[in-house]
Structures are given as C-alpha cells and as structure tokens.
Design a protein around this motif. Structure first.
Motif, PDB file in Angstrom:
ATOM      1  N   VAL A  47       0.848  -1.205   0.000  1.00  0.00           N
ATOM      2  CA  VAL A  47       0.000   0.000   0.000  1.00  0.00           C
ATOM      3  C   VAL A  47       0.876   1.245   0.000  1.00  0.00           C
ATOM      4  O   VAL A  47       0.614   2.205  -0.739  1.00  0.00           O
ATOM      5  N   SER A  51       1.060   4.065  -2.896  1.00  0.00           N
ATOM      6  CA  SER A  51       0.481   5.347  -2.491  1.00  0.00           C
ATOM      7  C   SER A  51       1.465   6.506  -2.539  1.00  0.00           C
ATOM      8  O   SER A  51       1.061   7.662  -2.699  1.00  0.00           O
ATOM      9  N   ARG A  54       1.307   9.499  -5.061  1.00  0.00           N
ATOM     10  CA  ARG A  54       0.196  10.440  -4.896  1.00  0.00           C
ATOM     11  C   ARG A  54       0.260  11.140  -3.543  1.00  0.00           C
ATOM     12  O   ARG A  54      -0.339  12.185  -3.342  1.00  0.00           O
ATOM     13  N   ASN A  57      -3.827  10.552   0.372  1.00  0.00           N
ATOM     14  CA  ASN A  57      -4.968  10.879  -0.479  1.00  0.00           C
ATOM     15  C   ASN A  57      -6.050   9.809  -0.297  1.00  0.00           C
ATOM     16  O   ASN A  57      -5.738   8.618  -0.217  1.00  0.00           O
ATOM     17  N   GLU A  59      -7.951   8.649  -2.390  1.00  0.00           N
ATOM     18  CA  GLU A  59      -7.959   7.746  -3.539  1.00  0.00           C
ATOM     19  C   GLU A  59      -7.136   6.484  -3.254  1.00  0.00           C
ATOM     20  O   GLU A  59      -7.369   5.429  -3.841  1.00  0.00           O
ATOM     21  N   ASN A  60      -6.182   6.599  -2.340  1.00  0.00           N
ATOM     22  CA  ASN A  60      -5.304   5.465  -2.030  1.00  0.00           C
ATOM     23  C   ASN A  60      -6.002   4.371  -1.237  1.00  0.00           C
ATOM     24  O   ASN A  60      -5.459   3.269  -1.085  1.00  0.00           O
ATOM     25  N   PHE A  63      -6.146   0.980  -2.773  1.00  0.00           N
ATOM     26  CA  PHE A  63      -4.990   0.091  -2.668  1.00  0.00           C
ATOM     27  C   PHE A  63      -5.072  -0.715  -1.368  1.00  0.00           C
ATOM     28  O   PHE A  63      -4.729  -1.902  -1.346  1.00  0.00           O
ATOM     29  N   ALA A 137      -3.486   6.154   3.029  1.00  0.00           N
ATOM     30  CA  ALA A 137      -4.794   5.845   2.438  1.00  0.00           C
ATOM     31  C   ALA A 137      -5.868   6.841   2.876  1.00  0.00           C
ATOM     32  O   ALA A 137      -7.039   6.684   2.523  1.00  0.00           O
TER      33      ALA A 137
END
Length: 269
Positions: A47, A51, A54, A57, A59-60, A63, A137
């Motif tokens: 992860v 990650s 980016r 975030n 969006e993570n 993952f 995340a």
C-alpha cells in the motif's frame, strides 16, 4: 533421535511444528493470529509503495482494500454480502459498522466503497507499516482520550465531506466487542452525519463465534455474513435529534445482528 536432531535440526523442528500445529488448538490459534498480523504489516508495505507517488490521499484507500481482499482465501473465510445496492449512491455518507475483533479489517475491505475512509484510533498511526499505510490511504485518526480534540477532528471532517466528496466508515461502539451482542453506541458518527447533513448507512457483520473465539483460542475456516441496511436520512435533523437517531440505528443493527447470526432461531428452540 539425537542423530536426527544433530544432522537435520531444521527438518526436526519443522516436523515438531507441524505436529504441534495439528494437535494443539491454542498453538494453532497463536500461529494463525500472528500470521494474520504479519500479513497486514507485509501488505501495508505494498500500500505504501503504491500510495507514495500520490501522497496522502483518499484515492489510495482502493490500494488498501485491494491488498486486504485476498486474505479471506488464505484463512478459509467465506464472506457473503447482502444489500450491496444500498451502497450505490453518489452522495457522501457515514457508514457505521459493528466492531468485534481485528478480523473486521477483512470484513470492512469487502464492502468499503470508493473514496470511503475509515476513522481509526490514533494508536493505529504508530503501528509500523500498517499505520503508515493507513495514513497514506487517508484514514482519519482520533484520540479517544482527548474528547474535545476528537470532536474538533470530526467537525472538520463534517465540513469536508461535501467539499471533497468522500465518505467515512466509523465503528460506533468505539472499541472491540467480544460479548456476542453490541455495546452502546458513541454519538460521534451521528453528530458528524447530522452536522454534514449526509445519510447514515448501517452495515452489520454476523457473529464470528462459529469460527473464531479468543477465549477458546479457536480460529478455523468459516462463513460470515455482512448485511448492509437502507440509508437513514439526516436531512433537517439537528443536534437534539442525535440521541434518538443513535438508538434508532443501533436497534436496527442489533436486530439484524441477531438475525444473521442465527440467534433468533436458537432462542425459539
């Protein structure tokens, strides 16, 4: 035997391990739980790697979910999700889930929607690679010992839900409940939903008792049911409505928990 130990020490130790694993349930439980934790820390490294480009975030979180999902196959767990259609909404919401053990991580990953970040206790942040993976995340961390600070954090989240278009997952019991029912709900999740004027979506995980019990040192393959209930609207509600809202959601979740755990059938026999 001494010659075997002398010439093939690792082979002998491996055989002893296998025998002990087969005949001693407590040892088997200890091995499986530590392997589960090891998996979480190892997968968190993936992860982190995915990650980092980016940065932190929401969006993570995809993952995080993607790496956790295969664990159910490793531990022989069949997870049945009912009511998935109740998560098909484009608006932000507060997803509330009952909390039993660390196995809830696998269950939450099964239903975690896109751009939905869990709220976790601050201590998780310091759990090595797992904590860093959660931070990247977009997990939201609260200090349960500092009530005012926790309220401030959740208030800030409430102001951001619509603005940044994300949802949150909260365990309203606040801590793990191994008692076979549900603890009283803390009101933070419901204050958050009311302040942000977003719906609450309750989700219920059935009891793990058939395949997992910490006191009995038992962790076997098994089946778990996750029931996602229809959303509960908060539009027009204010702070004074939170106590009633909290009890309303808890009552519906407790009834569902008893139904999907087979407790109602057992009680009637």
């Amino acid at each position: 035997m001494e010659l075997l130990l002398l010439h093939y020490p690792f082979t002998c130790l491996f055989i002893m391990f296998l025998v002990l694993y087969q005949v001693n349930p407590a040892f088997r439980y200890f091995c499986k739980m530590n392997f589960y934790k090891l998996c979480l820390f190892a997968l968190s490294t993936l992860v982190i790697m995915m990650s980092i480009p980016r940065g932190r975030n929401v969006e993570n979180v995809k993952f995080f979910r993607m790496t956790i999902l295969p664990l159910k196959y490793i531990f022989g767990l069949k997870i049945v999700v009912k009511g998935k259609e109740n998560l098909r909404t484009k608006e932000p919401f507060v997803l509330v889930l009952n909390h039993q053990t660390s196995l809830d991580i696998m269950m939450a990953a099964e239903i975690l929607p896109h751009r939905c970040v869990p709220v976790a206790k601050k201590e998780v942040l310091y759990m090595g690679t797992f904590g860093l993976g959660c931070w990247l995340a977009g997990f939201i961390f609260v200090d349960r010992k500092k009530r005012e600070q926790s309220i401030a954090t959740l208030t800030e989240v409430a102001h951001s839900l619509h603005k940044e278009n994300f949802s949150v997952l909260i365990f309203p019991e606040g801590t793990r409940n191994r008692g076979g029912s549900m603890l009283p709900f803390k009101r933070g999740a419901f204050h958050l939903a009311v302040k942000a004027q977003v719906p609450i979506i309750p989700a219920v995980i059935s009891s793990y008792h058939d395949f997992y019990n910490q006191k009995e040192k038992r962790f076997t393959p098994g089946k778990s049911i996750i029931q996602i209930l229809p959303k509960v609207e908060t539009l027009g509600l204010g702070p004074d409505d939170v106590p009633k809202l909290t009890e309303q959601v808890r009552d519906s979740m407790l009834t569902t928990y008893q139904e999907i755990s087979g407790m109602t059938n057992k009680a009637s026999h």
